[in-house]
Motif scaffolding. Structure first.
Motif, mmCIF file in Angstrom:
data_model
loop_
_atom_site.group_PDB
_atom_site.id
_atom_site.type_symbol
_atom_site.label_atom_id
_atom_site.label_comp_id
_atom_site.label_asym_id
_atom_site.label_seq_id
_atom_site.Cartn_x
_atom_site.Cartn_y
_atom_site.Cartn_z
ATOM 1 N N GLU A 1 25.472 77.067 29.879
ATOM 2 C CA GLU A 1 26.452 77.787 29.056
ATOM 3 C C GLU A 1 27.661 78.170 29.909
ATOM 4 O O GLU A 1 28.820 78.001 29.507
ATOM 5 C CB GLU A 1 25.796 79.040 28.460
ATOM 6 N N ALA A 2 27.387 78.668 31.107
ATOM 7 C CA ALA A 2 28.472 79.030 32.021
ATOM 8 C C ALA A 2 29.271 77.796 32.417
ATOM 9 O O ALA A 2 30.508 77.847 32.496
ATOM 10 C CB ALA A 2 27.900 79.712 33.263
ATOM 11 N N ALA A 3 28.585 76.687 32.669
ATOM 12 C CA ALA A 3 29.271 75.451 33.058
ATOM 13 C C ALA A 3 30.270 75.021 31.989
ATOM 14 O O ALA A 3 31.406 74.626 32.301
ATOM 15 C CB ALA A 3 28.247 74.344 33.300
ATOM 16 N N LEU A 4 29.867 75.087 30.732
ATOM 17 C CA LEU A 4 30.753 74.696 29.638
ATOM 18 C C LEU A 4 31.931 75.656 29.518
ATOM 19 O O LEU A 4 33.075 75.235 29.291
ATOM 20 C CB LEU A 4 29.974 74.654 28.327
ATOM 21 N N LYS A 5 31.676 76.948 29.676
ATOM 22 C CA LYS A 5 32.760 77.932 29.612
ATOM 23 C C LYS A 5 33.744 77.743 30.765
ATOM 24 O O LYS A 5 34.961 77.777 30.567
ATOM 25 C CB LYS A 5 32.173 79.350 29.645
ATOM 26 N N PHE A 6 33.212 77.544 31.966
ATOM 27 C CA PHE A 6 34.090 77.352 33.118
ATOM 28 C C PHE A 6 34.943 76.096 32.948
ATOM 29 O O PHE A 6 36.129 76.087 33.278
ATOM 30 C CB PHE A 6 33.262 77.237 34.400
ATOM 31 N N ALA A 7 34.331 75.011 32.441
ATOM 32 C CA ALA A 7 35.074 73.755 32.258
ATOM 33 C C ALA A 7 36.186 73.923 31.231
ATOM 34 O O ALA A 7 37.319 73.441 31.433
ATOM 35 C CB ALA A 7 34.122 72.642 31.838
ATOM 36 N N ARG A 8 35.874 74.603 30.133
ATOM 37 C CA ARG A 8 36.906 74.801 29.112
ATOM 38 C C ARG A 8 38.037 75.684 29.617
ATOM 39 O O ARG A 8 39.221 75.410 29.377
ATOM 40 C CB ARG A 8 36.274 75.399 27.852
ATOM 41 N N SER A 9 37.697 76.756 30.315
ATOM 42 C CA SER A 9 38.757 77.653 30.773
ATOM 43 C C SER A 9 39.581 77.025 31.889
ATOM 44 O O SER A 9 40.801 77.219 31.960
ATOM 45 C CB SER A 9 38.153 78.991 31.236
ATOM 46 N N ALA A 10 38.941 76.243 32.774
ATOM 47 C CA ALA A 10 39.663 75.633 33.895
ATOM 48 C C ALA A 10 40.580 74.502 33.442
ATOM 49 O O ALA A 10 41.632 74.269 34.056
ATOM 50 C CB ALA A 10 38.677 75.122 34.942
ATOM 51 N N THR A 11 40.188 73.803 32.379
ATOM 52 C CA THR A 11 41.002 72.675 31.907
ATOM 53 C C THR A 11 41.935 73.051 30.771
ATOM 54 O O THR A 11 42.909 72.334 30.489
ATOM 55 C CB THR A 11 40.111 71.519 31.419
ATOM 56 N N GLY A 12 41.646 74.138 30.070
ATOM 57 C CA GLY A 12 42.429 74.499 28.893
ATOM 58 C C GLY A 12 42.177 73.581 27.718
ATOM 59 O O GLY A 12 42.975 73.535 26.768
ATOM 60 N N ARG A 13 41.066 72.853 27.748
ATOM 61 C CA ARG A 13 40.724 71.901 26.690
ATOM 62 C C ARG A 13 39.400 72.307 26.041
ATOM 63 O O ARG A 13 38.688 73.170 26.535
ATOM 64 C CB ARG A 13 40.595 70.491 27.270
#
Length: 375
Positions: free
Chosen positions: A100-112
Motif C-alpha cells: 500500500e505504501a509502495a503504491l502511494k509513494f509511486a503515485r506521489s513521486a510521479t504525480g500520476r
C-alpha cells in the motif's frame, strides 16, 4: 468461539522448534509451509528469542519519530542488503501495508495515477493492494476498489512494454509468483519492465514479500535477473513471524513521497527480532543453503514423482508441485497421515516454503510422503 474469517485446521499447535511444530496432543509435524514463509530461520530460533526478550525488558514501544537503537540498526541492515541503491526504508506491520505504501509513494513521486499489475498476481488485501491483486474471489465482495489499475499477462514482455506509458505511476509485480501458483518469470520479462518504466519515468515495484530474504537462493529474487527496482517490499519472515513489513525505495521516490505514517512503524521488540533474523540468515549462510537444498529437493521431486504430477517448478526453497487432483485434499492427507504441513497455491498446486534451515533428511521425508499420496 473461533474466528469468523479463518477456516481453522483440525490441529492445535502448542510449540515449535526449528523445522518442527508440536500439537497439544504431542504429535510432531514437519513444517514445509513455515506459515507462508514467516519463519525463515526456523521456529523459535534461540538468537531471535533472546533478542526479543532483551528488548522487551528494556523498552517495548516508542513511536518512530523518536530514534531508537533497534530500529536504527534495522534501517542500516536493510539498506546494506538492499539491491543496488534501493536503500531508503519505511517500516510497517505487514506485507499488504508495505505494498500500500509502495503504491502511494509511486503515485506521489510521479504525480500520476495509472498502475500496471499482472494476471495471477497477489499483493495483499487492503483496498489499494487488493486492486492490484488478480483473483476476483478476493476482490468482488469489496468493490469498488481504487481505480486506474491495468492488468497485463504475467510473462508477456510485449504486453508489458505496450502497457507502460507516460501516464504510468508504477508497475507492481512479483519476481516469482507465490499465491498465483509458483510461476517463475523469464529474465526478459522482468528486464522489459525495468527498461520501460525507466524510459517513462515510472516506478518499478518488486513485491518480494514471499520471495525475499534468501527464499529463492538469492537475498532478493530480483537479483537473480539482474534487475534493480525503484521500490522493493518485504514482510513475511523478516521478523520471524512478528508483524513487520518494509518498503525500500530509491532516492527519487523517497524525495517525492508525500506524507505517510503508522503508529506501529518499527516498534522496538519487532525490530530486535528482525535484526536477529537477518543476522542468522547471514551467519548460518541460509541463502546458500536455500539454493542448495532447493536444487536437491526439486531434483528428487522430479525423479520420484515423474508422471504422477503435472509439473515441479520454482526457485530455491519456494517450490510448487502441480498435481492432477485437488491440492487441498492432498494437503489434508499429508498432515493427518504423514505429519507434514505444506500449503496450497490455487486448486492444483502444492506449495513448499520450508524454513531455510532445511536439510537433506527433511527434504527426503517430504519426497517420500508426496510420492505416496500422489501415486
Amino acid at each position: 468461539m473461533s474466528s469468523f474469517v479463518f477456516s481453522e485446521k483440525p490441529i492445535q499447535i502448542e510449540s515449535g522448534d526449528g523445522m518442527y511444530l508440536t500439537a497439544t496432543d504431542g504429535t510432531e509435524y514437519l513444517d514445509f509451509g513455515a506459515s507462508y514463509a514467516c519463519v525463515p530461520v526456523g521456529h523459535s530460533h534461540p538468537a531471535v528469542v533472546d533478542a526479543i526478550g532483551r528488548q522487551a525488558e528494556q523498552l517495548t514501544y516508542v513511536q518512530a519519530s523518536y530514534p531508537q537503537a533497534a530500529r536504527t540498526a534495522l534501517y542500516e541492515q536493510l539498506a546494506d542488503i538492499a539491491p543496488g541503491d534501493v536503500d531508503n526504508v519505511w517500516l510497517c506491520n505487514s506485507g499488504t501495508e508495505a505494498n500500500e505504501a509502495a503504491l502511494k509513494f509511486a503515485r506521489s513521486a510521479t504525480g500520476r495515477s495509472k498502475i500496471i499489475a499482472t494476471t495471477r498476481g497477489f499483493h495483499g488485501r487492503t483496498m489499494g493492494a487488493l486492486a492490484t491483486t488478480w483473483k476476483d474471489k478476493y476482490k468482488k465482495p469489496y468493490e469498488p476498489l481504487i481505480d486506474g489499475v491495468e492488468f497485463v499477462s504475467y510473462g508477456d514482455s510485449e504486453a508489458m512494454a505496450d502497457a507502460i506509458d507516460d501516464e504510468t505511476a508504477a508497475v507492481i509485480l512479483e519476481p516469482l509468483q507465490g499465491e498465483g501458483g509458483i510461476n517463475p518469470p523469464s529474465t526478459e520479462f522482468l528486464q522489459t519492465a525495468r527498461v520501460h518504466t525507466a524510459q517513462h519515468g515510472a516506478a518499478l515495484v518488486m513485491d518480494e514479500i514471499q520471495t525475499g530474504l534468501g527464499r529463492t537462493g538469492a537475498m532478493w529474487a530480483t537479483q537473480r535477473h539482474d534487475v534493480v527496482p525503484d521500490v522493493l517490499t518485504s514482510a513475511k519472515g523478516i521478523a520471524s513471524g512478528l508483524p513487520l513489513g518494509a518498503t525500500l525505495v530509491r532516492d527519487w521516490v523517497a524525495d517525492g513521497a508525500a506524507s505517510h505514517g503508522s503508529t506501529f512503524s518499527g516498534t522496538p521488540v519487532v525490530c530486535a527480532a528482525a535484526g536477529a533474523t537477518l543476522d542468522v540468515i547471514e551467519s548460518e549462510s541460509l541463502v546458500d543453503n536455500a539454493a542448495e537444498m532447493g536444487q536437491y529437493l526439486r531434483a528428487e521431486l522430479e525423479r520420484r514423482l515423474g508422471d504422477d504430477v503435472r509439473d515441479v517448478r520454482g526457485e530455491g526453497l519456494m517450490i510448487g508441485v502441480e498435481v492432477k487432483r485437488g491440492a487441498n485434499r492432498l494437503l489434508r492427507e499429508l498432515a493427518l497421515n504423514h505429519q507434514l504441513l505444506a500449503l496450497p497455491a490455487g486448486r492444483t498446486v502444492l506449495r513448499l516454503l520450508p524454513p531455510l534451515v532445511a536439510e537433506e533428511t527433511h527434504c527426503d521425508a517430504v519426497v517420500d510422503a508426496l510420492a505416496e499420496v500422489v501415486s
